[in-house]
Design an enzyme around this catalytic site. Structure first.
Site, PDB file in Angstrom:
ATOM      1  N   HIS A 168       0.822  -1.225   0.000  1.00 13.82           N
ATOM      2  CA  HIS A 168       0.000   0.000   0.000  1.00 13.82           C
ATOM      3  C   HIS A 168       0.850   1.265   0.000  1.00 13.82           C
ATOM      4  CE1 HIS A 168      -4.056  -1.781   0.630  1.00 13.82           C
ATOM      5  NE2 HIS A 168      -3.314  -2.800   1.008  1.00 13.82           N
TER       6      HIS A 168
ATOM      7  N   ASP B   1       3.596   9.363  -1.018  1.00 18.76           N
ATOM      8  CA  ASP B   1       2.420   8.602  -0.605  1.00 18.76           C
ATOM      9  C   ASP B   1       2.188   7.479  -1.607  1.00 18.76           C
ATOM     10  OD1 ASP B   1       0.163   8.100   0.972  1.00 18.76           O
ATOM     11  OD2 ASP B   1      -0.434  10.207   0.993  1.00 18.76           O
TER      12      ASP B   1
HETATM   13  P1  ADQ Z   1      -2.889   6.167   4.676  1.00 21.26           P
HETATM   14  O1  ADQ Z   1      -1.485   6.605   4.837  1.00 21.26           O
HETATM   15  O2  ADQ Z   1      -3.662   6.031   5.915  1.00 21.26           O
HETATM   16  O3  ADQ Z   1      -3.013   4.833   3.819  1.00 21.26           O
HETATM   17  P2  ADQ Z   1      -4.784   7.590   2.789  1.00 21.26           P
HETATM   18  O4  ADQ Z   1      -4.745   6.884   1.501  1.00 21.26           O
HETATM   19  O5  ADQ Z   1      -4.888   9.060   2.647  1.00 21.26           O
HETATM   20  O6  ADQ Z   1      -3.525   7.332   3.719  1.00 21.26           O
HETATM   21  O7  ADQ Z   1      -6.033   7.069   3.596  1.00 21.26           O
HETATM   22  C1  ADQ Z   1      -6.469   7.721   4.708  1.00 21.26           C
HETATM   23  C2  ADQ Z   1      -7.883   7.251   5.039  1.00 21.26           C
HETATM   24  O8  ADQ Z   1      -8.142   7.678   6.349  1.00 21.26           O
HETATM   25  C3  ADQ Z   1      -8.909   7.865   4.111  1.00 21.26           C
HETATM   26  O9  ADQ Z   1      -9.883   6.905   3.771  1.00 21.26           O
HETATM   27  C4  ADQ Z   1      -9.524   8.990   4.958  1.00 21.26           C
HETATM   28  O10 ADQ Z   1     -10.900   9.179   4.750  1.00 21.26           O
HETATM   29  C5  ADQ Z   1      -9.311   8.484   6.368  1.00 21.26           C
HETATM   30  N1  ADQ Z   1      -9.116   9.636   7.262  1.00 21.26           N
HETATM   31  C6  ADQ Z   1      -8.102  10.522   7.257  1.00 21.26           C
HETATM   32  N2  ADQ Z   1      -8.317  11.477   8.192  1.00 21.26           N
HETATM   33  C7  ADQ Z   1      -9.484  11.184   8.785  1.00 21.26           C
HETATM   34  C8  ADQ Z   1     -10.257  11.801   9.819  1.00 21.26           C
HETATM   35  N3  ADQ Z   1      -9.874  12.911  10.435  1.00 21.26           N
HETATM   36  N4  ADQ Z   1     -11.407  11.204  10.174  1.00 21.26           N
HETATM   37  C9  ADQ Z   1     -11.800  10.075   9.560  1.00 21.26           C
HETATM   38  N5  ADQ Z   1     -11.140   9.460   8.576  1.00 21.26           N
HETATM   39  C10 ADQ Z   1      -9.992  10.008   8.198  1.00 21.26           C
HETATM   40  C11 ADQ Z   1      -2.094   3.913   3.187  1.00 21.26           C
HETATM   41  C12 ADQ Z   1      -1.067   4.542   2.241  1.00 21.26           C
HETATM   42  C13 ADQ Z   1      -1.785   5.349   1.180  1.00 21.26           C
HETATM   43  C14 ADQ Z   1      -2.796   4.472   0.426  1.00 21.26           C
HETATM   44  C15 ADQ Z   1      -3.704   3.740   1.419  1.00 21.26           C
HETATM   45  C16 ADQ Z   1      -4.581   2.705   0.707  1.00 21.26           C
HETATM   46  O11 ADQ Z   1      -0.155   5.361   2.962  1.00 21.26           O
HETATM   47  O12 ADQ Z   1      -0.858   5.899   0.244  1.00 21.26           O
HETATM   48  O13 ADQ Z   1      -3.593   5.281  -0.410  1.00 21.26           O
HETATM   49  O14 ADQ Z   1      -2.933   3.046   2.394  1.00 21.26           O
HETATM   50  O15 ADQ Z   1      -3.835   1.831  -0.067  1.00 21.26           O
END
Ligand code: ADQ
Length: 470
Positions: free
Chosen positions: A153, A361
């Site tokens: 991921h 990311d």
């Molecule tokens: P993350 O590093 O966690 O994931 P991201 O892809 O942005 O990063 O996902 C974050 C998730 O958390 C999103 O679904 C978002 O809605 C949720 N989130 C963030 N802040 C929030 C808040 N304040 N309240 C509720 N929900 C919140 C890792 C990798 C990424 C990759 C994903 C999936 O680092 O690059 O996209 O896995 O493969």
């Protein structure tokens, strides 16, 4: 049809975020039999060797407990203080303590020992993320012959960052024990291929069990996505509307610049606040006309580097407030808590600018969710880091180098000044791309490539190829 076994560090809890990865994998597990395997979240001094099964709303979960020491070495140690920073090219934030590797390996062996007796010969196993790179090796050493796929991921590192990781060759050998390795972006496959090709000549000779040989492993990009149509629906739900109304009262006509992230140093939060500070400093007409909301709930806060990022961000926000706030105007709000998906969808819809500027990311799902939640008649503008995997599919965002805060400040200005026609035009292309790369199709396409039928086709192709060159 073969069964599907999903393996990840943690299994999903009772409530899972709509439109997210857990929902897509649940759907995959409802299309075929199988279960989800992972750590229970419990620490105990004498973990049971056997997995415990439970059923959550029709989803079958098998979990094991871990000892406190093993969990620390495996999770906070090797996974999140070595692999996470190195894979995100933050060697300055990595703690290279090679003793954690033993705990990381031990936990992977424990996963394999508990999983093996549950397996049937034609089960297909899908392993998720950097915590579990050695799992296929461990299962194969114990005799498993199943099709096993791995999905990373996070980004794949450049060769020199990989070299900094203790036991990196073991990890590459571990990856070669999978039938299919999926990555987020083409850039990750390119980095991986460069390393694999660079390494293989020196390691092909000698004991085949110890060699790094990727000839049987398919490596490809499978960009993950969200469910943009679900976000479009959530953004007009009553929970979203409640959030929108609440915010509109406070904003009183100001345009909202929105950031939503886990509080993590890879997300570029201090740089983002600095770019906003430059926007206000360079162009006084934006003062009182815009407001920045950064939502960033703490994560992994037992790790020192995460606490430091939190302190830096507190100081940066304080600096911007001190410099620009008036008794009747505050330039930004910083909220350290998580929200439900419908409330987030409401915030996304209200955001005139979605500011998504990670330093690096894997994909970044916030970018997908922001696009999905926009009002087609009055959409906002996505300002997106070039170093997010999402940049490969969202070319119509305003792409920025997040390290260059002048460039990000200028992108913010462009986004805030962008006429409606251009906003609509860009958003339509972004939405089409978010729909094309939705999370359901992502899981389907990975599983199709991993399926035994695909193996059959590949071996037939090999035989035909061998016949043609013979
Ligand atoms: P993350 O590093 O966690 O994931 P991201 O892809 O942005 O990063 O996902 C974050 C998730 O958390 C999103 O679904 C978002 O809605 C949720 N989130 C963030 N802040 C929030 C808040 N304040 N309240 C509720 N929900 C919140 C890792 C990798 C990424 C990759 C994903 C999936 O680092 O690059 O996209 O896995 O493969």
């Amino acid at each position: 049809m073969s069964r599907l076994i999903v393996v990840s560090n943690r299994t999903p809890g009772k409530t899972v975020a709509a439109g997210g990865l857990a929902v897509a994998l649940r759907k995959a597990l409802s299309r075929q039999e199988g279960f989800w395997f992972g750590w229970s979240g419990k620490l105990t001094e004498n973990p049971n060797a056997e997995a415990r099964f439970e059923d959550i709303d029709g989803l079958s979960l098998a979990t094991i407990d871990l000892t406190r020491d093993d969990h620390h070495a495996y999770y906070a140690g090797f996974s999140n203080s070595i692999l996470w920073p190195s894979f995100h090219l933050r060697l300055d934030l990595a703690t290279i303590d090679s003793t954690w590797y033993e705990g990381y390996r031990r936990v992977n062996q424990q996963f394999a020992r508990a999983l093996l007796p549950l397996l049937e010969p034609d089960d297909v196993i899908w392993v998720h993320d950097y915590h579990l790179i050695p799992l296929a090796s461990e299962l194969r050493l114990m005799g498993a012959r199943n099709r096993i796929g791995f999905y990373l991921h996070i980004p794949f590192p450049t060769a020199d960052a990989l070299y900094a990781i203790p036991h990196h060759l073991d990890l590459m050998r571990d990856l070669s024990r999978y039938d299919l390795v999926g990555m987020q972006a083409k850039r990750d496959v390119a980095a991986f291929t460069e390393f694999a090709e660079h390494q293989s000549p020196s390691s092909l000779s000698g004991d085949p069990l110890r060699s790094v040989d990727f000839s049987r492993t398919e490596v490809a990009a499978f960009p993950i996505g969200s469910d943009p149509d679900a976000f479009a629906r959530m953004a007009v739900s009553s929970a979203a509307n409640k959030m929108i109304k609440r915010m509109e009262r406070v904003l009183n006509g100001q345009k909202l610049i929105l950031g939503v992230d886990r509080l993590d140093y890879s997300k570029g939060l201090p740089q983002r606040v600095e770019a906003y500070e430059k926007l206000l400093a360079n162009d006084a007409r934006f003062r009182r006309q815009v407001h920045m909301l950064q939502v960033a709930p703490p994560s992994r806060d037992t790790i020192k580097e995460y606490q430091e990022t939190s302190d830096t961000l507190d100081a940066m926000c304080g600096r911007v407030m001190g410099r620009f706030a008036e008794p009747d105007w505050s330039p930004l709000t910083y909220v350290k808590r998580a929200y439900g998906q419908p409330s987030l969808a409401g915030l996304y819809r209200l955001g005139r600018v979605g500011l998504v500027t990670p330093l690096r990311d894997g994909m970044n799902l916030v970018a997908h969710e922001y696009v999905g939640s926009q009002d087609p008649n009055d959409p906002g503008v996505l300002v997106l880091s070039r170093f997010a995997g999402a940049a490969e599919i969202f070319e119509d965002a305003i792409l920025v180098n997040p390290f260059d805060t002048d460039e990000t400040a200028e992108a913010l200005r462009m986004a805030l000044d962008m006429p409606l026609d251009e906003r609509k035009h860009r958003w339509q292309t972004l939405m089409a791309s978010a729909q094309k790369h939705n999370v359901d199709d992502w899981s389907r396409s990975f599983l199709e490539r991993l399926s035994p039928a695909e193996q059959q086709r590949t071996s037939t192709r090999d035989i035909l190829y061998l016949a043609s060159v013979a």
